[in-house]
Design an enzyme around this catalytic site. Structure first.
Site: not given
Ligand code: PGA
Length: 248
Positions: A9, A172
């Protein structure tokens, strides 16, 4: 046996030339994987990504859509529009959309139905906040979100839907749910699907984990019995890192 599905994503990152370069580099690194590889890119990259990924095992998806087919919805994009340029997947109800763009369980349900009608394969996100986890109601929250999202679907439509369990506090932040906690939440989601659509359908549904997936934790998470791969944000922006997660 369910397959493992690893989806990137990109959120609001990468210009078309960067998307093209990324896919060209990713292709030889993942061409032999048995796992399904998806990249969910910004609208403006979609066409370029689809063209570049043609003839490879990399599938391309969008990150959102509107539930109406057409009309006076300035700035929105419909499922039919995505399908018409060759998008195969669409993320629905990501927590950032719920948080910043007022999406609710009800709009998620409408979008899911609309996506399936257009023959897009939806990746529906559910997940609890830190507060909800600390209160001990995480599984209750995600099963309710799942229930409302899937309400009114046909059996075959449920089978074509991917669920991504993404605890909001892990997105995140560098904090990952332990593989045991992720497994428990995903098992609860699978049990809810079984209650609604029966054991047979439920045991075939792909349910991913998302939230700070990295090379260092992918294997442990994806080896859990109910976790069928991951939805990867930050780590999907780096081609080496993402390819290692795919080839975990
Ligand atoms: P992340 O995001 O891997 O950066 O934690 C995952 C997501 O929001 O799909």
């Amino acid at each position: 046996m369910r397959r493992k599905v690893i989806a990137g994503n990109w959120k609001m990152n990468k210009l078309p030339n960067e998307a093209i370069e990324f896919i060209q580099k990713l292709e030889p690194l993942v061409k032999d994987t048995k796992n399904e590889v998806i990249l969910c890119v910004p609208y403006t990259d979609l066409f370029y990504a689809i063209m570049t990924a043609q003839g490879t095992n990399i599938k391309i998806g969008a990150q959102n859509m509107h539930y109406e087919e057409k009309g006076a919805f300035t700035g929105e994009v419909s499922g039919e529009m995505l399908k018409s340029i060759g998008a195969e997947y669409v993320i629905i109800g990501h927590s950032e959309r719920r948080m910043y763009f007022a999406e609710t369980d009800e709009t998620v349900n409408k979008k899911l139905k609309s996506a399936l009608k257009c023959k897009l394969k939806p990746i529906v996100c559910v997940g609890e906040s830190l507060n909800e986890r600390e209160k001990g109601i995480a599984n209750e929250v995600v099963t309710k979100q799942t229930h409302i999202a899937l309400e009114g679907l046909k059996d075959s439509e449920v089978s074509n839907t991917i669920i991504a369990y993404e605890p909001i506090w892990a997105i995140g932040t560098g904090k990952t749910a332990t593989s045991e906690d992720a497994e428990k939440a995903i098992k609860a989601i699978r049990d809810e699907i079984a209650k609604m659509y029966g054991q047979k359908i439920s045991s075939g549904v792909i349910i991913q984990y998302g939230g700070s997936v990295k090379v260092s934790n992918a294997k442990e998470l994806f080896n859990m019995p109910n976790i069928d791969g991951g939805l990867v944000g930050g780590a999907s922006l780096d081609v080496e890192e993402f390819s290692k997660i795919i080839n975990y």
